[in-house]
Design a protein around this motif. Structure first.
Motif, mmCIF file in Angstrom:
data_model
loop_
_atom_site.group_PDB
_atom_site.id
_atom_site.type_symbol
_atom_site.label_atom_id
_atom_site.label_comp_id
_atom_site.label_asym_id
_atom_site.label_seq_id
_atom_site.Cartn_x
_atom_site.Cartn_y
_atom_site.Cartn_z
ATOM 1 N N GLY A 195 -47.961 60.891 75.756
ATOM 2 C CA GLY A 195 -47.270 60.541 76.996
ATOM 3 C C GLY A 195 -46.470 59.262 76.857
ATOM 4 N N ALA A 196 -47.048 58.271 76.208
ATOM 5 C CA ALA A 196 -46.349 57.000 76.026
ATOM 6 C C ALA A 196 -45.108 57.165 75.147
ATOM 7 N N VAL A 197 -45.236 57.912 74.063
ATOM 8 C CA VAL A 197 -44.098 58.120 73.163
ATOM 9 C C VAL A 197 -42.984 58.903 73.864
ATOM 10 N N MET A 198 -43.340 59.967 74.551
ATOM 11 C CA MET A 198 -42.324 60.765 75.238
ATOM 12 C C MET A 198 -41.667 59.980 76.369
ATOM 13 N N SER A 199 -42.456 59.200 77.073
ATOM 14 C CA SER A 199 -41.905 58.380 78.142
ATOM 15 C C SER A 199 -40.922 57.361 77.578
ATOM 16 N N TYR A 200 -41.280 56.764 76.463
ATOM 17 C CA TYR A 200 -40.397 55.795 75.806
ATOM 18 C C TYR A 200 -39.100 56.460 75.357
ATOM 19 N N MET A 201 -39.215 57.654 74.793
ATOM 20 C CA MET A 201 -38.037 58.330 74.236
ATOM 21 C C MET A 201 -37.102 58.900 75.294
ATOM 22 N N PHE A 202 -37.650 59.407 76.401
ATOM 23 C CA PHE A 202 -36.825 60.152 77.345
ATOM 24 C C PHE A 202 -36.574 59.471 78.683
ATOM 25 N N SER A 203 -37.081 58.274 78.877
ATOM 26 C CA SER A 203 -36.847 57.646 80.166
ATOM 27 C C SER A 203 -36.196 56.272 80.064
ATOM 28 N N ARG A 204 -35.869 55.842 78.909
ATOM 29 C CA ARG A 204 -35.300 54.508 78.731
ATOM 30 C C ARG A 204 -33.784 54.542 78.670
ATOM 31 N N GLY A 205 -33.183 55.132 79.655
ATOM 32 C CA GLY A 205 -31.729 55.138 79.698
ATOM 33 C C GLY A 205 -31.075 56.160 78.789
ATOM 34 N N SER A 206 -31.893 56.887 78.018
ATOM 35 C CA SER A 206 -31.303 57.925 77.182
ATOM 36 C C SER A 206 -30.884 59.077 78.084
ATOM 37 N N VAL A 225 -42.250 62.039 83.004
ATOM 38 C CA VAL A 225 -42.266 62.377 81.573
ATOM 39 C C VAL A 225 -43.668 62.141 81.009
ATOM 40 N N PHE A 226 -44.261 61.002 81.365
ATOM 41 C CA PHE A 226 -45.606 60.684 80.884
ATOM 42 C C PHE A 226 -46.618 61.729 81.354
ATOM 43 N N ALA A 227 -46.602 62.051 82.638
ATOM 44 C CA ALA A 227 -47.569 63.006 83.193
ATOM 45 C C ALA A 227 -47.404 64.394 82.578
ATOM 46 N N SER A 228 -46.162 64.807 82.349
ATOM 47 C CA SER A 228 -45.957 66.132 81.757
ATOM 48 C C SER A 228 -46.433 66.167 80.308
ATOM 49 N N ALA A 229 -46.169 65.122 79.554
ATOM 50 C CA ALA A 229 -46.618 65.073 78.165
ATOM 51 C C ALA A 229 -48.139 65.002 78.086
ATOM 52 N N PHE A 230 -48.751 64.228 78.963
ATOM 53 C CA PHE A 230 -50.213 64.141 79.011
ATOM 54 C C PHE A 230 -50.812 65.521 79.293
ATOM 55 N N GLY A 231 -50.240 66.228 80.251
ATOM 56 C CA GLY A 231 -50.726 67.562 80.578
ATOM 57 C C GLY A 231 -50.503 68.561 79.461
ATOM 58 N N LEU A 232 -49.373 68.464 78.791
ATOM 59 C CA LEU A 232 -49.069 69.402 77.704
ATOM 60 C C LEU A 232 -50.085 69.322 76.577
ATOM 61 N N THR A 233 -50.629 68.150 76.322
ATOM 62 C CA THR A 233 -51.616 68.039 75.244
ATOM 63 C C THR A 233 -52.924 68.733 75.602
ATOM 64 N N HIS A 234 -53.166 68.984 76.880
ATOM 65 C CA HIS A 234 -54.395 69.641 77.298
ATOM 66 C C HIS A 234 -54.269 71.161 77.384
ATOM 67 N N ILE A 235 -53.074 71.690 77.324
ATOM 68 C CA ILE A 235 -52.885 73.136 77.458
ATOM 69 C C ILE A 235 -53.571 73.923 76.337
ATOM 70 N N PRO A 236 -53.467 73.515 75.063
ATOM 71 C CA PRO A 236 -54.196 74.274 74.032
ATOM 72 C C PRO A 236 -55.712 74.258 74.243
ATOM 73 N N ALA A 237 -56.264 73.103 74.612
ATOM 74 C CA ALA A 237 -57.710 73.017 74.846
ATOM 75 C C ALA A 237 -58.117 73.900 76.017
ATOM 76 N N ALA A 238 -57.336 73.873 77.090
ATOM 77 C CA ALA A 238 -57.643 74.714 78.248
ATOM 78 C C ALA A 238 -57.565 76.191 77.870
ATOM 79 N N GLY A 239 -56.588 76.558 77.063
ATOM 80 C CA GLY A 239 -56.465 77.943 76.606
ATOM 81 C C GLY A 239 -57.645 78.383 75.767
#
Length: 97
Positions: A48-59, A72-86
């Motif tokens: 979440g931190a990496v994606m937030s840095y990459m996609f929300s800093r004026g890019s 961006v952070f919340a979506s990336a955090f959630g995406l990492t849990h999708i495989p475990a939930a599956g």
């Protein structure tokens, strides 16, 4: 773009809740459960931190304005849990059969 990201975030947060609620049923001990949670949350926070840095800093993404960092952070955090939930969902289905 923000609407799609919001939908991804909602799906991801459902996966977070589901994965952490199902962990007690698939862990042999409290130590295993704790370690799994630490790994899931740690990877989620880092991604979440990496994606937030990459996609929300004026890019810009496809000539659009920067995306909201918290989204961006919340979506990336959630995406990492999708495989475990599956995996936990499939294990639950296997036990029912």
């Amino acid at each position: 773009m923000t609407v799609v990201l919001l939908l991804v975030t909602l799906v991801g947060l459902v996966a977070v809740i589901y994965a952490h609620l199902r962990l007690p049923y698939h862990s042999a001990s409290a130590a295993q459960r704790r370690m799994t949670r630490v790994i899931l949350i740690g990877v989620g926070l880092l991604f979440g931190a990496v994606m937030s840095y990459m996609f929300s800093r004026g890019s810009t993404v496809a000539d659009q304005t920067a995306l909201p960092g918290w989204l961006v952070f919340a979506s990336a955090f959630g995406l990492t849990h999708i495989p475990a939930a599956g995996i936990l969902f499939l294990k639950r289905q296997q036990r029912r059969a």
